[in-house]
Write a protein that holds these residues in place. Structure first.
Motif, PDB file in Angstrom:
ATOM      1  N   ILE A   1       0.880  -1.165   0.000  1.00 31.76           N
ATOM      2  CA  ILE A   1       0.000   0.000   0.000  1.00 31.76           C
ATOM      3  C   ILE A   1       0.917   1.215   0.000  1.00 31.76           C
ATOM      4  O   ILE A   1       1.841   1.310   0.817  1.00 31.76           O
ATOM      5  N   LEU A   2       0.677   2.120  -0.927  1.00 26.92           N
ATOM      6  CA  LEU A   2       1.433   3.364  -1.010  1.00 26.92           C
ATOM      7  C   LEU A   2       0.542   4.497  -0.539  1.00 26.92           C
ATOM      8  O   LEU A   2      -0.600   4.614  -0.977  1.00 26.92           O
ATOM      9  N   PHE A   3       1.072   5.320   0.354  1.00 21.69           N
ATOM     10  CA  PHE A   3       0.331   6.455   0.890  1.00 21.69           C
ATOM     11  C   PHE A   3       0.986   7.724   0.364  1.00 21.69           C
ATOM     12  O   PHE A   3       2.206   7.858   0.428  1.00 21.69           O
ATOM     13  N   GLY A   4       0.183   8.631  -0.139  1.00 18.67           N
ATOM     14  CA  GLY A   4       0.759   9.855  -0.652  1.00 18.67           C
ATOM     15  C   GLY A   4      -0.148  11.041  -0.470  1.00 18.67           C
ATOM     16  O   GLY A   4      -1.348  10.907  -0.261  1.00 18.67           O
ATOM     17  N   GLU A   5       0.464  12.187  -0.577  1.00 18.37           N
ATOM     18  CA  GLU A   5      -0.279  13.433  -0.537  1.00 18.37           C
ATOM     19  C   GLU A   5      -1.014  13.578  -1.871  1.00 18.37           C
ATOM     20  O   GLU A   5      -0.472  13.229  -2.919  1.00 18.37           O
ATOM     21  N   ALA A   6      -2.211  14.068  -1.837  1.00 18.41           N
ATOM     22  CA  ALA A   6      -3.030  14.174  -3.049  1.00 18.41           C
ATOM     23  C   ALA A   6      -2.631  15.415  -3.850  1.00 18.41           C
ATOM     24  O   ALA A   6      -3.388  16.369  -3.963  1.00 18.41           O
ATOM     25  N   THR A   7      -1.409  15.366  -4.403  1.00 19.64           N
ATOM     26  CA  THR A   7      -0.938  16.436  -5.274  1.00 19.64           C
ATOM     27  C   THR A   7      -0.425  15.820  -6.566  1.00 19.64           C
ATOM     28  O   THR A   7       0.050  14.677  -6.578  1.00 19.64           O
ATOM     29  N   GLU A   8      -0.499  16.585  -7.630  1.00 18.46           N
ATOM     30  CA  GLU A   8      -0.019  16.083  -8.910  1.00 18.46           C
ATOM     31  C   GLU A   8       1.470  15.773  -8.837  1.00 18.46           C
ATOM     32  O   GLU A   8       1.935  14.760  -9.378  1.00 18.46           O
ATOM     33  N   LYS A   9       2.221  16.613  -8.152  1.00 17.06           N
ATOM     34  CA  LYS A   9       3.671  16.426  -8.014  1.00 17.06           C
ATOM     35  C   LYS A   9       3.999  15.081  -7.368  1.00 17.06           C
ATOM     36  O   LYS A   9       4.840  14.329  -7.855  1.00 17.06           O
ATOM     37  N   GLU A  10       3.321  14.770  -6.277  1.00 13.21           N
ATOM     38  CA  GLU A  10       3.595  13.511  -5.572  1.00 13.21           C
ATOM     39  C   GLU A  10       3.142  12.304  -6.386  1.00 13.21           C
ATOM     40  O   GLU A  10       3.808  11.279  -6.423  1.00 13.21           O
ATOM     41  N   VAL A  11       2.028  12.422  -7.075  1.00 11.13           N
ATOM     42  CA  VAL A  11       1.519  11.319  -7.889  1.00 11.13           C
ATOM     43  C   VAL A  11       2.480  11.009  -9.043  1.00 11.13           C
ATOM     44  O   VAL A  11       2.710   9.845  -9.366  1.00 11.13           O
ATOM     45  N   VAL A  12       3.065  12.031  -9.634  1.00 13.41           N
ATOM     46  CA  VAL A  12       4.038  11.819 -10.710  1.00 13.41           C
ATOM     47  C   VAL A  12       5.258  11.067 -10.171  1.00 13.41           C
ATOM     48  O   VAL A  12       5.781  10.160 -10.833  1.00 13.41           O
ATOM     49  N   VAL A  13       5.698  11.384  -8.960  1.00 14.35           N
ATOM     50  CA  VAL A  13       6.825  10.677  -8.331  1.00 14.35           C
ATOM     51  C   VAL A  13       6.458   9.207  -8.106  1.00 14.35           C
ATOM     52  O   VAL A  13       7.249   8.302  -8.398  1.00 14.35           O
ATOM     53  N   ILE A  14       5.260   8.960  -7.612  1.00 15.36           N
ATOM     54  CA  ILE A  14       4.805   7.584  -7.352  1.00 15.36           C
ATOM     55  C   ILE A  14       4.704   6.805  -8.666  1.00 15.36           C
ATOM     56  O   ILE A  14       5.163   5.665  -8.757  1.00 15.36           O
ATOM     57  N   LYS A  15       4.134   7.414  -9.695  1.00 16.07           N
ATOM     58  CA  LYS A  15       3.989   6.750 -10.994  1.00 16.07           C
ATOM     59  C   LYS A  15       5.365   6.397 -11.565  1.00 16.07           C
ATOM     60  O   LYS A  15       5.567   5.293 -12.075  1.00 16.07           O
ATOM     61  N   LYS A  16       6.329   7.314 -11.460  1.00 15.60           N
ATOM     62  CA  LYS A  16       7.681   7.053 -11.964  1.00 15.60           C
ATOM     63  C   LYS A  16       8.322   5.912 -11.186  1.00 15.60           C
ATOM     64  O   LYS A  16       8.963   5.034 -11.769  1.00 15.60           O
TER      65      LYS A  16
ATOM     66  N   SER B   1      -5.295  -3.557  -8.276  1.00 20.79           N
ATOM     67  CA  SER B   1      -4.788  -2.276  -7.768  1.00 20.79           C
ATOM     68  C   SER B   1      -5.873  -1.215  -7.833  1.00 20.79           C
ATOM     69  O   SER B   1      -6.602  -1.127  -8.820  1.00 20.79           O
ATOM     70  N   MET B   2      -5.946  -0.428  -6.773  1.00 19.35           N
ATOM     71  CA  MET B   2      -6.950   0.634  -6.707  1.00 19.35           C
ATOM     72  C   MET B   2      -6.375   1.844  -5.996  1.00 19.35           C
ATOM     73  O   MET B   2      -5.388   1.743  -5.282  1.00 19.35           O
ATOM     74  N   ILE B   3      -7.049   2.950  -6.179  1.00 20.44           N
ATOM     75  CA  ILE B   3      -6.684   4.188  -5.505  1.00 20.44           C
ATOM     76  C   ILE B   3      -7.818   4.535  -4.548  1.00 20.44           C
ATOM     77  O   ILE B   3      -8.997   4.473  -4.909  1.00 20.44           O
ATOM     78  N   TYR B   4      -7.445   4.876  -3.325  1.00 16.12           N
ATOM     79  CA  TYR B   4      -8.420   5.271  -2.311  1.00 16.12           C
ATOM     80  C   TYR B   4      -8.141   6.717  -1.912  1.00 16.12           C
ATOM     81  O   TYR B   4      -6.990   7.099  -1.735  1.00 16.12           O
ATOM     82  N   PHE B   5      -9.181   7.492  -1.776  1.00 15.80           N
ATOM     83  CA  PHE B   5      -9.044   8.906  -1.433  1.00 15.80           C
ATOM     84  C   PHE B   5      -9.748   9.208  -0.120  1.00 15.80           C
ATOM     85  O   PHE B   5     -10.769   8.615   0.194  1.00 15.80           O
ATOM     86  N   PHE B   6      -9.172  10.144   0.622  1.00 16.49           N
ATOM     87  CA  PHE B   6      -9.912  10.756   1.713  1.00 16.49           C
ATOM     88  C   PHE B   6      -9.485  12.205   1.796  1.00 16.49           C
ATOM     89  O   PHE B   6      -8.334  12.552   1.573  1.00 16.49           O
ATOM     90  N   ASN B   7     -10.466  13.065   2.020  1.00 21.65           N
ATOM     91  CA  ASN B   7     -10.254  14.508   2.058  1.00 21.65           C
ATOM     92  C   ASN B   7      -9.594  15.031   0.781  1.00 21.65           C
ATOM     93  O   ASN B   7      -8.668  15.842   0.841  1.00 21.65           O
ATOM     94  N   THR B   8     -10.048  14.562  -0.361  1.00 15.87           N
ATOM     95  CA  THR B   8      -9.490  14.984  -1.652  1.00 15.87           C
ATOM     96  C   THR B   8     -10.631  15.445  -2.543  1.00 15.87           C
ATOM     97  O   THR B   8     -11.611  14.728  -2.719  1.00 15.87           O
ATOM     98  N   ASN B   9     -10.474  16.645  -3.115  1.00 15.75           N
ATOM     99  CA  ASN B   9     -11.557  17.157  -3.959  1.00 15.75           C
ATOM    100  C   ASN B   9     -11.677  16.336  -5.244  1.00 15.75           C
ATOM    101  O   ASN B   9     -10.732  15.689  -5.683  1.00 15.75           O
ATOM    102  N   VAL B  10     -12.857  16.374  -5.837  1.00 15.63           N
ATOM    103  CA  VAL B  10     -13.195  15.542  -6.993  1.00 15.63           C
ATOM    104  C   VAL B  10     -12.282  15.838  -8.179  1.00 15.63           C
ATOM    105  O   VAL B  10     -11.865  14.922  -8.897  1.00 15.63           O
ATOM    106  N   ARG B  11     -11.946  17.079  -8.376  1.00 17.10           N
ATOM    107  CA  ARG B  11     -11.068  17.454  -9.492  1.00 17.10           C
ATOM    108  C   ARG B  11      -9.701  16.791  -9.364  1.00 17.10           C
ATOM    109  O   ARG B  11      -9.166  16.249 -10.331  1.00 17.10           O
ATOM    110  N   MET B  12      -9.132  16.818  -8.165  1.00 21.74           N
ATOM    111  CA  MET B  12      -7.828  16.200  -7.940  1.00 21.74           C
ATOM    112  C   MET B  12      -7.934  14.679  -8.038  1.00 21.74           C
ATOM    113  O   MET B  12      -7.029  14.024  -8.556  1.00 21.74           O
ATOM    114  N   GLN B  13      -9.026  14.110  -7.560  1.00 20.00           N
ATOM    115  CA  GLN B  13      -9.226  12.666  -7.696  1.00 20.00           C
ATOM    116  C   GLN B  13      -9.170  12.254  -9.166  1.00 20.00           C
ATOM    117  O   GLN B  13      -8.505  11.279  -9.518  1.00 20.00           O
TER     118      GLN B  13
END
Length: 143
Positions: A40-55, A73-85
């Protein structure tokens, strides 16, 4: 191979490229959890962090010859706006999962009271320990 993935995550955190997720104010953010072949990977819901995780995942797949199982594999969100999701799902290419989620027999649900979650874990441990105790006492009586 999964150990290498874990070390690479720790390296990215140490370099400040990956923040992880803050679970509670009194502990450091968590970046990952691994058990056997589950990660399980935990990350901040930012585009910058997601790009690091994807790489990281792409590099792992290339280096190991293994690939992530997109069906499991799935992505789970909490406290993340719909646009960022939507943006994160687009970058990662994984579907969104829904809470509650069971991981290693523990039900994870950000909205659930923590003491209730731990009650379930404690009850399971007590049942298991009781069966072991009875088994050992029965065997000890035969000696």
């Amino acid at each position: 191979m999964a150990e290498i993935l874990g070390r690479n995550v720790k390296s990215l955190v140490k370099k400040g490229l990956w923040k992880g997720a803050l679970i509670h104010n009194s502990i450091d953010p968590i970046s990952h959890s691994q058990f056997v072949d589950d990660t399980i990977l935990f990350g901040e819901a930012t585009e910058k962090e997601v790009v690091v995780i994807k790489k990281l995942l792409n590099d792992y797949e290339i280096g190991s010859g293994q690939s992530m199982n997109k069906e499991k594999s799935m992505i789970y969100f909490f406290n993340t706006n719909v646009r960022m999701q939507s943006k994160i799902k687009e970058i990662m290419g994984y579907p969104q999962g829904n809470f509650p989620l069971k991981y290693l027999g523990v039900q994870l649900d950000p909205g659930r009271q923590q003491n209730k979650m731990w009650e379930d874990v404690i009850n399971k441990c007590q049942v298991k320990a009781s069966s072991w105790k009875n088994k050992w006492l029965t065997q000890a009586g035969r000696i």
